[in-house]
Design a protein around this motif. Structure first.
Motif, PDB file in Angstrom:
ATOM      1  N   LYS A  11       0.632  -1.623   0.117  1.00  0.00           N
ATOM      2  CA  LYS A  11      -0.162   0.032  -0.203  1.00  0.00           C
ATOM      3  C   LYS A  11       0.994   1.433   0.058  1.00  0.00           C
ATOM      4  O   LYS A  11       2.154   0.715  -0.726  1.00  0.00           O
ATOM      5  CB  LYS A  11      -1.054  -0.159   1.251  1.00  0.00           C
ATOM      6  CG  LYS A  11      -1.991  -1.404   0.841  1.00  0.00           C
ATOM      7  CD  LYS A  11      -3.334  -1.197   2.598  1.00  0.00           C
ATOM      8  CE  LYS A  11      -3.638  -2.015   2.212  1.00  0.00           C
ATOM      9  NZ  LYS A  11      -5.319  -3.065   2.913  1.00  0.00           N
ATOM     10  N   HIS A  97      -8.373  -3.591  -5.966  1.00  0.00           N
ATOM     11  CA  HIS A  97      -8.953  -2.837  -4.009  1.00  0.00           C
ATOM     12  C   HIS A  97      -9.617  -2.989  -3.737  1.00  0.00           C
ATOM     13  O   HIS A  97     -10.374  -0.933  -4.280  1.00  0.00           O
ATOM     14  CB  HIS A  97      -7.188  -2.995  -3.763  1.00  0.00           C
ATOM     15  CG  HIS A  97      -7.046  -2.975  -2.404  1.00  0.00           C
ATOM     16  ND1 HIS A  97      -7.529  -2.317  -1.738  1.00  0.00           N
ATOM     17  CD2 HIS A  97      -6.527  -3.985  -1.948  1.00  0.00           C
ATOM     18  CE1 HIS A  97      -7.017  -3.118  -0.341  1.00  0.00           C
ATOM     19  NE2 HIS A  97      -6.494  -4.038  -0.431  1.00  0.00           N
ATOM     20  N   GLU A 169     -11.157  -9.918  -0.536  1.00  0.00           N
ATOM     21  CA  GLU A 169     -11.682  -9.250   0.858  1.00  0.00           C
ATOM     22  C   GLU A 169     -12.371  -8.445   1.620  1.00  0.00           C
ATOM     23  O   GLU A 169     -12.825  -7.970   1.041  1.00  0.00           O
ATOM     24  CB  GLU A 169      -9.925  -8.495   0.188  1.00  0.00           C
ATOM     25  CG  GLU A 169      -8.767  -8.498  -0.305  1.00  0.00           C
ATOM     26  CD  GLU A 169      -8.103  -7.883  -0.341  1.00  0.00           C
ATOM     27  OE1 GLU A 169      -6.944  -8.139  -0.044  1.00  0.00           O
ATOM     28  OE2 GLU A 169      -7.684  -6.365  -0.635  1.00  0.00           O
ATOM     29  N   GLY A 175      -7.428  -4.678   7.344  1.00  0.00           N
ATOM     30  CA  GLY A 175      -6.733  -3.722   8.916  1.00  0.00           C
ATOM     31  C   GLY A 175      -7.263  -3.297  10.225  1.00  0.00           C
ATOM     32  O   GLY A 175      -7.078  -2.459  10.986  1.00  0.00           O
ATOM     33  N   SER A 215      -6.440  -9.024   7.077  1.00  0.00           N
ATOM     34  CA  SER A 215      -5.641  -8.974   8.361  1.00  0.00           C
ATOM     35  C   SER A 215      -5.294 -10.556   8.931  1.00  0.00           C
ATOM     36  O   SER A 215      -5.202 -10.878  10.516  1.00  0.00           O
ATOM     37  CB  SER A 215      -6.977  -8.651   9.395  1.00  0.00           C
ATOM     38  OG  SER A 215      -7.254  -7.466  10.434  1.00  0.00           O
ATOM     39  N   GLY A 236      -2.190  -6.970   3.445  1.00  0.00           N
ATOM     40  CA  GLY A 236      -1.081  -5.580   4.316  1.00  0.00           C
ATOM     41  C   GLY A 236      -0.037  -5.334   5.060  1.00  0.00           C
ATOM     42  O   GLY A 236       1.166  -5.911   4.939  1.00  0.00           O
ATOM     43  N   GLY A 237      -0.914  -5.120   6.262  1.00  0.00           N
ATOM     44  CA  GLY A 237      -0.008  -5.542   7.922  1.00  0.00           C
ATOM     45  C   GLY A 237       1.192  -5.529   7.548  1.00  0.00           C
ATOM     46  O   GLY A 237       1.958  -5.955   7.839  1.00  0.00           O
TER      47      GLY A 237
HETATM   48  O1  G3H Z   1      -4.519  -5.630  -0.101  1.00  0.00           O
HETATM   49  C1  G3H Z   1      -4.603  -6.385   1.058  1.00  0.00           C
HETATM   50  C2  G3H Z   1      -5.580  -6.045   2.087  1.00  0.00           C
HETATM   51  O2  G3H Z   1      -6.036  -5.529   2.029  1.00  0.00           O
HETATM   52  C3  G3H Z   1      -5.428  -6.762   3.716  1.00  0.00           C
HETATM   53  O3  G3H Z   1      -4.673  -5.907   4.319  1.00  0.00           O
HETATM   54  P1  G3H Z   1      -4.875  -6.268   6.178  1.00  0.00           P
HETATM   55  O4  G3H Z   1      -3.887  -7.488   5.824  1.00  0.00           O
HETATM   56  O5  G3H Z   1      -3.292  -5.290   5.986  1.00  0.00           O
HETATM   57  O6  G3H Z   1      -6.089  -6.512   6.607  1.00  0.00           O
END
Ligand code: G3H
Length: 252
Positions: A11, A97, A169, A175, A215, A236-237
Motif C-alpha cells: 500500500k 482493491h 477481501e 486492517g 488481517s 497488508g499489514g
Molecule cells: O491488500 C491487502 C489487504 O487489504 C489486507 O490488508 P491487511 O492484511 O492489513 O488487513
C-alpha cells in the motif's frame, strides 16, 4: 495444479530505502525455502518499483503493481499505464482493491477497462472484491461477491482466466484485526469456485488461485491457508515486516 500465492500489498508504506531493505530481507529469507508450488509477490508503491525490481533480481520473489490506469498513454496526470509496468519487467498488477473502489471511485465499469488493458498488455491480474460489514450482517455477502466478479470478469473468454488470480477481501476484515474465520473464508472461496465453474467450466474454476485477504498474520495464516479452496493470501499489514511475511510464506 493451481499455485499457492503469498502477495504482500505494501500500500502507501515504505520509502525507497525501506522498500529495498524489506525486499532484500525477503529475498535472503526465501533462498532456503522450497517454493516449487508457492509464488511470493511484493507490491511496492509505484515510485519504488524500479529499485525493488533491482533488489529482487535473480530471486524467485516477484514484483507486482498495486494499480494502473486503463488508457494506453496520454494526458492523465499522475497515472501509470500497463506498458510502463511491463517495461519494468512486471508481470502482475492488483486491480479492484477495496481501497481503490472506495477512495478513488473505481467502478465495475472502470475495472472492466483496467482488466482488459492489463490482459491486452500480457499482465496477470490479481482481481480483488469483497463485501462490507453491512452486507455480511444482512446475509447479502454472496450476492455482492457474485456481482463484483460477474461485472468485473465474466466478459472474459475462458482462456483469459489463466492470467487471473482472485482475491477475496471482506472489507470489514481489512486492517481491522478482525479476520474472517477459516470456515467463513472456505465457504466463500467454494462459492466463488462454483460460480466460476457455472459460468465457464470446472477446469477454469479449479485452476484459478483464490486468495484470502484481511488481517492475515503469522498467528492465523496456517489455519486459513489449510482450507481446501484457499490458495494463499493478499497481505497488508503483516507484509511490512520480513519475518512476519516469511512466516506467512511458510504457513502452507
Ligand atoms: O491488500 C491487502 C489487504 O487489504 C489486507 O490488508 P491487511 O492484511 O492489513 O488487513
Amino acid at each position: 495444479m493451481r499455485k499457492q500465492i503469498v502477495a504482500g500489498n505494501w500500500k502507501m508504506n515504505k520509502n525507497v530505502q525501506e522498500s529495498t531493505q524489506l525486499a532484500s530481507e525477503i529475498v535472503s529469507e526465501v533462498k532456503g525455502l522450497n517454493l516449487d508450488n508457492t509464488r511470493v509477490i511484493v507490491t511496492p508503491t509505484f515510485v519504488n518499483i524500479s529499485e525493488v525490481v533491482k533488489a529482487t533480481k535473480g530471486s524467485s520473489v516477484e514484483v507486482a503493481a498495486q494499480n494502473m490506469h486503463q488508457a494506453k498513454s496520454g494526458a492523465f496526470t499522475g497515472e501509470i499505464s500497463a506498458e510502463m509496468l511491463t517495461s519494468l519487467g512486471l508481470k502482475t498488477v492488483i486491480l479492484g482493491h477495496s481501497e481503490r473502489r472506495e477512495y478513488f471511485g473505481e467502478t465495475d465499469a472502470i475495472l472492466v477497462e483496467k482488466v482488459n488493458a492489463a490482459l491486452a498488455n500480457g499482465l496477470e491480474v490479481i482481481f480483488c472484491f469483497g463485501e462490507v460489514l453491512e452486507d455480511r450482517k444482512s446475509g447479502n455477502h454472496f450476492k455482492v461477491v457474485e456481482s463484483q466478479i460477474k461485472n468485473g470478469l465474466f466478459h472474459l473468454p475462458a482462456e483469459a482466466w489463466k492470467n487471473i488470480v482472485l482475491a477475496y477481501e471482506p472489507v470489514w476484515a481489512i486492517g481491522t484485526g478482525e479476520t474472517a474465520s477459516p470456515e467463513q473464508a472456505q465457504e466463500m472461496h467454494a462459492f466463488i469456485r462454483k460460480i466460476v465453474a457455472d459460468k465457464y467450466n470446472v477446469e477454469v474454476a479449479e485452476n484459478v488461485s483464490v486468495l484470502y485477504g484481511g488481517s492475515v498474520n503469522p498467528g492465523n495464516a496456517k489455519e486459513i491457508f489449510s482450507k481446501k479452496d484457499v490458495d494463499g493470501g493478499l497481505i497488508g499489514g503483516a507484509a511490512l515486516n520480513a519475518d512476519n511475511f516469511i512466516a506467512l510464506v511458510k504457513s502452507f
